[in-house]
Design an enzyme around this catalytic site. Structure first.
Site, PDB file in Angstrom:
ATOM      1  N   TYR A  86     -12.630   7.121 -13.634  1.00 51.38           N
ATOM      2  CA  TYR A  86     -12.872   5.987 -12.630  1.00 51.38           C
ATOM      3  C   TYR A  86     -13.536   4.981 -12.498  1.00 51.38           C
ATOM      4  CZ  TYR A  86     -13.982   2.875  -8.159  1.00 51.38           C
ATOM      5  OH  TYR A  86     -13.830   2.224  -7.436  1.00 51.38           O
ATOM      6  N   ASP A 110       1.386  -0.904  -0.153  1.00 49.71           N
ATOM      7  CA  ASP A 110      -0.434  -0.195  -0.104  1.00 49.71           C
ATOM      8  C   ASP A 110       0.592   1.240   0.049  1.00 49.71           C
ATOM      9  OD1 ASP A 110      -3.315   0.404   0.765  1.00 49.71           O
ATOM     10  OD2 ASP A 110      -1.812   2.499   1.435  1.00 49.71           O
TER      11      ASP A 110
HETATM   12  N1  LIG Z   1     -15.579   0.600  -2.111  1.00 51.59           N
HETATM   13  C1  LIG Z   1     -16.478   0.664  -2.715  1.00 51.59           C
HETATM   14  O1  LIG Z   1     -17.781   0.951  -1.989  1.00 51.59           O
HETATM   15  C2  LIG Z   1     -16.298   0.159  -4.278  1.00 51.59           C
HETATM   16  C3  LIG Z   1     -16.802  -0.325  -4.895  1.00 51.59           C
HETATM   17  C4  LIG Z   1     -16.616  -0.176  -6.039  1.00 51.59           C
HETATM   18  C5  LIG Z   1     -15.552  -1.084  -5.885  1.00 51.59           C
HETATM   19  N2  LIG Z   1     -14.140  -0.686  -5.199  1.00 51.59           N
HETATM   20  C6  LIG Z   1     -12.812  -0.926  -5.867  1.00 51.59           C
HETATM   21  O2  LIG Z   1     -12.369  -1.585  -4.664  1.00 51.59           O
HETATM   22  C7  LIG Z   1     -11.404  -1.601  -3.824  1.00 51.59           C
HETATM   23  C8  LIG Z   1     -10.472  -1.472  -3.099  1.00 51.59           C
HETATM   24  O3  LIG Z   1     -11.748   0.131  -1.756  1.00 51.59           O
HETATM   25  P1  LIG Z   1     -11.347   0.277  -0.759  1.00 51.59           P
HETATM   26  O4  LIG Z   1     -12.770   0.781  -0.524  1.00 51.59           O
HETATM   27  O5  LIG Z   1     -10.855  -0.775  -0.030  1.00 51.59           O
HETATM   28  O6  LIG Z   1     -10.914   1.900  -1.786  1.00 51.59           O
HETATM   29  P2  LIG Z   1     -10.065   2.516  -0.005  1.00 51.59           P
HETATM   30  O7  LIG Z   1      -9.783   3.700  -0.803  1.00 51.59           O
HETATM   31  O8  LIG Z   1     -10.307   2.621   0.846  1.00 51.59           O
HETATM   32  O9  LIG Z   1      -8.230   1.996  -0.412  1.00 51.59           O
HETATM   33  C9  LIG Z   1      -7.698   1.645  -1.260  1.00 51.59           C
HETATM   34  C10 LIG Z   1      -6.543   1.447  -0.940  1.00 51.59           C
HETATM   35  O10 LIG Z   1      -5.143   2.263  -2.580  1.00 51.59           O
HETATM   36  C11 LIG Z   1      -4.003   2.371  -1.613  1.00 51.59           C
HETATM   37  N3  LIG Z   1      -3.359   2.734  -3.008  1.00 51.59           N
HETATM   38  C12 LIG Z   1      -3.717   4.067  -3.415  1.00 51.59           C
HETATM   39  N4  LIG Z   1      -3.231   4.757  -4.732  1.00 51.59           N
HETATM   40  C13 LIG Z   1      -2.187   3.850  -4.446  1.00 51.59           C
HETATM   41  C14 LIG Z   1      -0.789   3.279  -4.913  1.00 51.59           C
HETATM   42  N5  LIG Z   1      -0.409   4.248  -6.131  1.00 51.59           N
HETATM   43  N6  LIG Z   1      -0.549   2.052  -4.830  1.00 51.59           N
HETATM   44  C15 LIG Z   1      -0.165   1.655  -3.684  1.00 51.59           C
HETATM   45  N7  LIG Z   1      -1.622   1.166  -3.264  1.00 51.59           N
HETATM   46  C16 LIG Z   1      -2.487   2.998  -3.583  1.00 51.59           C
HETATM   47  C17 LIG Z   1      -4.586   3.295  -1.084  1.00 51.59           C
HETATM   48  O11 LIG Z   1      -3.164   4.040   0.250  1.00 51.59           O
HETATM   49  C18 LIG Z   1      -6.152   2.856  -0.240  1.00 51.59           C
HETATM   50  O12 LIG Z   1      -5.001   2.121   1.067  1.00 51.59           O
HETATM   51  C19 LIG Z   1     -10.240  -0.300  -5.447  1.00 51.59           C
HETATM   52  O13 LIG Z   1     -10.019  -1.126  -6.427  1.00 51.59           O
HETATM   53  C20 LIG Z   1     -12.126   0.247  -5.594  1.00 51.59           C
HETATM   54  O14 LIG Z   1     -12.266   1.009  -6.938  1.00 51.59           O
HETATM   55  C21 LIG Z   1     -14.720  -0.528  -3.978  1.00 51.59           C
END
Ligand SMILES: NC(=O)c1ccc[n+]([C@@H]2O[C@H](COP(=O)([O-])OP(=O)(O)OC[C@H]3O[C@@H](n4cnc5c(N)ncnc54)[C@H](O)[C@@H]3O)[C@@H](O)[C@H]2O)c1
Length: 341
Positions: free
Chosen positions: A154, A35
């Protein structure tokens, strides 16, 4: 049996917290967490190794690939929808280039190990784009192949990465003298908005539902940024984590698609507010729609048709709306904010 080694990118995020905790309860898989931000103690305690780094850093990914033989990659790292809309170039760098780097790493490892590597990819209902509210209401549940006309950076990033996954599995370097298809085993889920009791979301456009709940439990006022009649699908975080694990475990020959919708419940924003007020009678929720964010949420479907997931790998959410609020969200957020008081 030797423990499997899993790479989990974005492990410090909302899904990462749920996934790492669940995997730690389940089996002896060795988790390597990557991360941008140093993963917090909950993640550190449960993982074999945590790495603070960027998925754009190819040298870092090469070092990880040289050190570990991954059986599966859970690629969760991303910039979510609101942040991506504000910084589209950064979104492309993280969501597309970062995913490409991981697909390259995974396919190279699969070739080296001479066995498929599973690549789990959380996509989103943001890949859909209904042109107007009337069409949204008339359409109802969308199937995976309909209305893939995203209007956000996105959503465009997610749809393209789903297609990159298919390319890397089925057509990668198809002009090479020796073509080795099928070494990447790409599996994607299109998640609805996720609601977690353990973490507060940042940067998503479906955040109004979890934000409303967490604000009420914390005794804070909340101005909801969408209209009361706004309706999109949601899911409780434990079901999202279970969906990822179930899809990973499904026998490959049973899968008829690379990308699956998964749904659970789809309350309107006013129904969410009503649930929150029932649990926290002092809650101060009011509606102050933000016209620009509203248009985005209005382009997402009222619900998803997840019959393919149900048929192919027995997808069945454990939490409907009642159970999600009564047995998971309300008790857990109440405890969380009482502890923090
Ligand atoms: N939470 C939702 O409602 C939801 C819905 C649909 C899809 N998603 C997808 O699920 C996945 C996880 O979502 P989440 O809710 O845990 O998001 P989040 O934002 O809580 O977590 C994303 C993590 O990715 C890390 N990150 C960002 N850029 C980075 C980089 N360049 N290198 C390494 N780490 C990096 C961030 O530090 C963060 O900890 C994502 O791909 C998101 O698009 C989430």
């Amino acid at each position: 049996m030797n423990p499997r080694t899993l790479l989990i990118t974005g492990a410090n995020g909302e899904i990462g917290h749920g996934l790492v905790s669940r995997l730690a309860e389940l089996n002896g898989d060795r988790m390597i967490a990557l991360d941008l931000h140093t993963p917090d103690p909950l993640i550190r305690e449960r993982c074999h190794r945590v790495v603070a780094g960027d998925i754009a850093d190819i040298a870092l990914l090469d070092t990880l690939a040289a050190t570990y033989d991954f059986a599966a990659v859970y690629h969760l790292a991303a910039l979510l929808s609101t942040k991506s809309e504000r910084q589209p170039r950064l979104a492309n760098r993280v969501n597309v280039d970062g995913t490409l780097n991981l697909l390259e790493m995974a396919v190279a490892q699969a070739r080296q190990q001479e066995r498929p590597i599973k690549f789990l990819y959380p996509s989103s209902i943001a890949v859909y784009g209904l042109p107007d509210l009337e069409t949204k209401r008339r359409t109802g549940k969308v199937r995976e192949d309909a209305w893939c006309e995203p209007r956000t950076m996105y959503g465009i990033n997610k749809l393209y990465c789903e297609r990159l996954g298919r390319y890397y599995e089925c057509y990668y370097r198809q002009l090479d003298a020796q073509v080795l298809p099928g070494l990447l085993d790409f599996r994607a889920l299109r998640f609805p908005g996720l609601i977690s009791a353990a973490t507060v979301p940042t940067g998503g456009t479906s955040d109004y539902a979890p934000e409303m709940l967490h604000a009420a439990a914390a005794g804070k006022r909340y101005a909801c940024f969408v209209r009361e009649d706004t309706r999109i699908p949601f899911m409780a975080m434990p079901d999202a984590v279970q969906a990822l694990l179930d899809l990973e475990a499904a026998p490959r020959e049973q899968l008829t698609r690379k990308v699956y919708n998964v749904g659970s419940f789809n309350p309107s924003a006013s129904e969410v507010a009503e649930r929150v007020r029932q649990a926290f009678p002092e809650a101060q929720v009011h509606f102050e729609p933000d016209a620009k964010r509203q248009v985005i949420v209005d382009s997402w479907p009222v619900d998803v048709d997840d019959s393919a997931a149900r048929a192919d790998w027995n997808w069945q959410p454990a939490y409907d709306l009642d159970r999600a609020f009564e047995e998971y969200l309300i008790p857990a957020v109440t405890k969380r904010y009482r502890r923090h008081a």
